[in-house]
Design a protein around this motif. Sequence first.
Motif, PDB file in Angstrom:
ATOM      1  N   GLN A 167       0.832  -1.211   0.000  1.00  0.00           N
ATOM      2  CA  GLN A 167       0.000   0.000   0.000  1.00  0.00           C
ATOM      3  C   GLN A 167       0.868   1.262   0.000  1.00  0.00           C
ATOM      4  N   MET A 168       1.926   1.229   0.841  1.00  0.00           N
ATOM      5  CA  MET A 168       2.816   2.372   0.900  1.00  0.00           C
ATOM      6  C   MET A 168       3.494   2.612  -0.446  1.00  0.00           C
ATOM      7  N   GLN A 169       3.910   1.531  -1.062  1.00  0.00           N
ATOM      8  CA  GLN A 169       4.551   1.652  -2.369  1.00  0.00           C
ATOM      9  C   GLN A 169       3.574   2.207  -3.404  1.00  0.00           C
ATOM     10  N   SER A 170       2.323   1.747  -3.324  1.00  0.00           N
ATOM     11  CA  SER A 170       1.304   2.231  -4.264  1.00  0.00           C
ATOM     12  C   SER A 170       1.029   3.714  -4.054  1.00  0.00           C
ATOM     13  N   THR A 171       0.938   4.099  -2.748  1.00  0.00           N
ATOM     14  CA  THR A 171       0.687   5.519  -2.426  1.00  0.00           C
ATOM     15  C   THR A 171       1.843   6.390  -2.900  1.00  0.00           C
ATOM     16  N   GLY A 172       3.059   5.881  -2.672  1.00  0.00           N
ATOM     17  CA  GLY A 172       4.246   6.631  -3.092  1.00  0.00           C
ATOM     18  C   GLY A 172       4.261   6.846  -4.598  1.00  0.00           C
ATOM     19  N   SER A 173       3.902   5.796  -5.325  1.00  0.00           N
ATOM     20  CA  SER A 173       3.880   5.909  -6.785  1.00  0.00           C
ATOM     21  C   SER A 173       2.840   6.912  -7.234  1.00  0.00           C
ATOM     22  N   TYR A 174       1.698   6.931  -6.557  1.00  0.00           N
ATOM     23  CA  TYR A 174       0.622   7.854  -6.925  1.00  0.00           C
ATOM     24  C   TYR A 174       1.051   9.305  -6.682  1.00  0.00           C
ATOM     25  N   ILE A 175       1.675   9.547  -5.500  1.00  0.00           N
ATOM     26  CA  ILE A 175       2.125  10.899  -5.169  1.00  0.00           C
ATOM     27  C   ILE A 175       3.174  11.381  -6.172  1.00  0.00           C
ATOM     28  N   THR A 176       4.082  10.457  -6.529  1.00  0.00           N
ATOM     29  CA  THR A 176       5.124  10.810  -7.496  1.00  0.00           C
ATOM     30  C   THR A 176       4.515  11.224  -8.830  1.00  0.00           C
ATOM     31  N   GLN A 192       1.521  12.431  -9.301  1.00  0.00           N
ATOM     32  CA  GLN A 192       0.818  13.714  -9.162  1.00  0.00           C
ATOM     33  C   GLN A 192       1.801  14.875  -9.161  1.00  0.00           C
TER      34      GLN A 192
END
Length: 466
Positions: free
Chosen positions: A444-453, A455
């Motif tokens: 989940q953290m990796q997915s969130t990080g990818s999304y923020i990157t 954006q």
Amino acid sequence: MAAITSAGVGSGLDLESIIQATVNAEDLPRVQRFETTKTRLSVELSGLGAVKSSLSAFQDIVKKLAELENFTKRSNTITQPASGSVISVASNDTATPGNFNIKVNQLAQGSRATTNAAFTSPSDVVSANGGKLTIAAGAKTFDIDIAAGATLEEVRSAINNSADNFGVSVNIINTGGASPESKLVITSSVTGAGNDLTITSDTAELDNLSTTAFAGGTPGLTIAAADIAKDAIIEVDGIAINSSSNVFKDAIQDLTITATKVSEGTESAKLTVDYDKSGVEKLLGEFIDAYNNAIGTIDYHTQVGAALYGDSSIRSLRSQMTSSLSTVVSNAGGFETLFDVGIGLTKDGTLEKSSLVRSVSDALTSNYTGVGKLFASENGVAKTFESFLETHLESKGSFTFREDNLNRSLKQLENDRESHDYRMTQLESGLRAKYASLDVLIAQMQSTGSYITQQLASLPGFTSKK
């Protein structure tokens, strides 16, 4: 988010290796201890079983030597004449040893009666009105009812098939030729002088089938001189002996002699009755072999590195076996120990046939009864062995006790192994549950990080560092 079914799939970490290493660290040392203990118990159980088996085989021989009757048997040696076997002999344990010449002069025989009447065919009618025949030989007798109109063949069948027939056999001899005749031949199995067939009837019409006519006339059945019942006759050292059968019981006291063939000329059989020395010598040889096998088995399984090495109870048992060899017996005809009867002890503790004092054969020849007392008397060598072997080998003996304990330990080990396997399964399940949560969290953290990157990358003037 879909559930993660394999550890590390979500996070990309090698969680499977971490779980397996954790389980192995807990599992493998215990499994190794289980296997080591199982091997030790199994080898010890196998060693005990081998020793017990060798002692049981030895015990079987000891029990035979502990029975005095095995030292009272007789052996019979017969030298038959050149013309063939004329006698067989059986003796009991009280027969006196000796040598005898036995000649068979005559074999026992039953009588045979033949009809004189001129029956021309087996289908000839023997009686128009019927009647009853009474057939006897010695003290044996039975009756036959003859039906009206019965034929010669029917009379033959009636006698042969009678349930009361004591051993009478009837045949019809057909002479053939120009003047054919059918003769009824009646043979009795009752042997011995004076036991001739007698056949009587209750009607004169059946006189042709009788040895004594009903009305005092001429009988139809006669017994030729060669066909009368006879005794068997033998000569033992020139003394004539009669018997109503071919079996002579106690003609020589405690011997049973059976005549099988008439001697030719002056030929005779030579009979030697002796103690069964060869049988006892064979038994003593088996005793030596079984003892040596037991000692060898004990030594093999108690050597350095073996399953029973240092086992005090097995060492004690071996010591008992050795000390029992020196059992001192009184009233055994001058023999005090088994070393007095041609058995010796080697340096390695095994037994051997020895002639330093006398051989086994010499001992049996000089005092057969004494050898028996040495082993089978109340305090004899075999009785001593029998007593302590029973202590160890009986159903509640030391071997059974130890085997039961070892089997219980193996069973408990099996239960412990199953419990351990269950704990390892639970441990692995717990680890997988914990690492699955971590895996999901990291994913989940990796997915969130990818999304923020992504954006941030879309904002004006944002530059990603590489």
